[in-house]
Motif scaffolding. Structure first.
Motif, PDB file in Angstrom:
ATOM      1  N   SER A  34       1.021  -1.305   0.014  1.00  0.00           N
ATOM      2  CA  SER A  34       0.007  -0.208   0.116  1.00  0.00           C
ATOM      3  C   SER A  34       0.857   1.107   0.205  1.00  0.00           C
ATOM      4  O   SER A  34       1.722   1.313   0.682  1.00  0.00           O
ATOM      5  CB  SER A  34      -0.990  -0.198   1.333  1.00  0.00           C
ATOM      6  OG  SER A  34      -1.797  -0.970   1.140  1.00  0.00           O
ATOM      7  N   ARG A  43       0.835   1.769  -5.772  1.00  0.00           N
ATOM      8  CA  ARG A  43      -0.450   1.261  -5.482  1.00  0.00           C
ATOM      9  C   ARG A  43      -0.651  -0.062  -6.132  1.00  0.00           C
ATOM     10  O   ARG A  43      -0.003  -0.540  -6.706  1.00  0.00           O
ATOM     11  CB  ARG A  43      -1.492   2.299  -5.783  1.00  0.00           C
ATOM     12  CG  ARG A  43      -1.305   2.673  -7.404  1.00  0.00           C
ATOM     13  CD  ARG A  43      -2.152   3.652  -7.942  1.00  0.00           C
ATOM     14  NE  ARG A  43      -1.974   3.862  -9.460  1.00  0.00           N
ATOM     15  CZ  ARG A  43      -2.769   3.155 -10.364  1.00  0.00           C
ATOM     16  NH1 ARG A  43      -3.713   2.493 -10.041  1.00  0.00           N
ATOM     17  NH2 ARG A  43      -2.632   3.335 -11.562  1.00  0.00           N
ATOM     18  N   VAL A  44      -1.760  -0.549  -5.396  1.00  0.00           N
ATOM     19  CA  VAL A  44      -2.285  -1.952  -5.922  1.00  0.00           C
ATOM     20  C   VAL A  44      -2.943  -1.805  -7.302  1.00  0.00           C
ATOM     21  O   VAL A  44      -3.721  -0.642  -7.521  1.00  0.00           O
ATOM     22  CB  VAL A  44      -3.227  -2.756  -4.827  1.00  0.00           C
ATOM     23  CG1 VAL A  44      -3.854  -3.860  -5.244  1.00  0.00           C
ATOM     24  CG2 VAL A  44      -2.525  -2.592  -3.379  1.00  0.00           C
ATOM     25  N   ARG A  46      -5.647  -2.223  -9.696  1.00  0.00           N
ATOM     26  CA  ARG A  46      -7.023  -2.882  -9.461  1.00  0.00           C
ATOM     27  C   ARG A  46      -7.561  -3.056 -11.038  1.00  0.00           C
ATOM     28  O   ARG A  46      -6.913  -2.975 -11.800  1.00  0.00           O
ATOM     29  CB  ARG A  46      -7.916  -1.733  -9.002  1.00  0.00           C
ATOM     30  CG  ARG A  46      -7.403  -1.293  -7.825  1.00  0.00           C
ATOM     31  CD  ARG A  46      -8.536  -0.728  -6.852  1.00  0.00           C
ATOM     32  NE  ARG A  46      -8.131  -0.239  -5.423  1.00  0.00           N
ATOM     33  CZ  ARG A  46      -7.898  -0.815  -4.317  1.00  0.00           C
ATOM     34  NH1 ARG A  46      -8.152  -2.275  -4.350  1.00  0.00           N
ATOM     35  NH2 ARG A  46      -7.452  -0.393  -3.473  1.00  0.00           N
ATOM     36  N   ALA A  47      -8.701  -3.967 -11.048  1.00  0.00           N
ATOM     37  CA  ALA A  47      -9.395  -4.404 -12.304  1.00  0.00           C
ATOM     38  C   ALA A  47      -9.747  -3.395 -13.353  1.00  0.00           C
ATOM     39  O   ALA A  47      -9.184  -3.652 -14.623  1.00  0.00           O
ATOM     40  CB  ALA A  47     -10.642  -5.253 -12.040  1.00  0.00           C
ATOM     41  N   GLU A  48     -10.012  -2.198 -12.987  1.00  0.00           N
ATOM     42  CA  GLU A  48     -10.111  -1.255 -14.036  1.00  0.00           C
ATOM     43  C   GLU A  48      -8.900  -0.635 -14.753  1.00  0.00           C
ATOM     44  O   GLU A  48      -8.844  -0.091 -15.555  1.00  0.00           O
ATOM     45  CB  GLU A  48     -11.156   0.008 -13.474  1.00  0.00           C
ATOM     46  CG  GLU A  48     -10.421   0.608 -12.029  1.00  0.00           C
ATOM     47  CD  GLU A  48     -10.837   0.276 -10.811  1.00  0.00           C
ATOM     48  OE1 GLU A  48     -10.546   0.779  -9.697  1.00  0.00           O
ATOM     49  OE2 GLU A  48     -11.556  -1.117 -10.765  1.00  0.00           O
ATOM     50  N   ASP A  49      -7.849  -0.809 -13.776  1.00  0.00           N
ATOM     51  CA  ASP A  49      -6.443  -0.396 -14.515  1.00  0.00           C
ATOM     52  C   ASP A  49      -5.796  -1.338 -15.219  1.00  0.00           C
ATOM     53  O   ASP A  49      -4.954  -0.879 -15.983  1.00  0.00           O
ATOM     54  CB  ASP A  49      -5.441  -0.289 -13.236  1.00  0.00           C
ATOM     55  CG  ASP A  49      -5.929   0.852 -12.086  1.00  0.00           C
ATOM     56  OD1 ASP A  49      -6.560   1.728 -12.410  1.00  0.00           O
ATOM     57  OD2 ASP A  49      -5.572   0.482 -10.956  1.00  0.00           O
TER      58      ASP A  49
END
Length: 80
Positions: A34, A43-44, A46-49
């Protein structure tokens, strides 16, 4: 959330490498991945990235495997 089961002999396909590396051995605590103050670019994903990463990732993977197939003999990959 991910859950893991113990591998079966069919999962391993007779490969020593699969037996050694199939399951994760370490947990990574959330603070490790994190963003901390001053690390906003960390950052992690995410699916949208992910959509924006796919093309570059596929091209990189093709290049990686072209090199790997040239430095290790076929027997190494057949065991994998």
């Amino acid at each position: 959330r991910f859950t893991f089961r113990a591998p079966t002999p069919a999962d391993l396909r007779g490969s020593q490498a699969r037996a050694q590396h199939l399951l994760p051995r370490w947990e990574v605590p959330p603070p490790h991945y994190s963003a901390q103050p001053g690390e906003e670019d960390r950052r992690v994903i995410r699916a949208e990235d992910v959509r924006g990463l796919r093309a570059g990732q596929a091209e990189s993977a093709r290049g990686h495997w072209k090199v790997m197939r040239s430095v290790l003999p076929d027997e190494a990959w057949e065991n994998w």
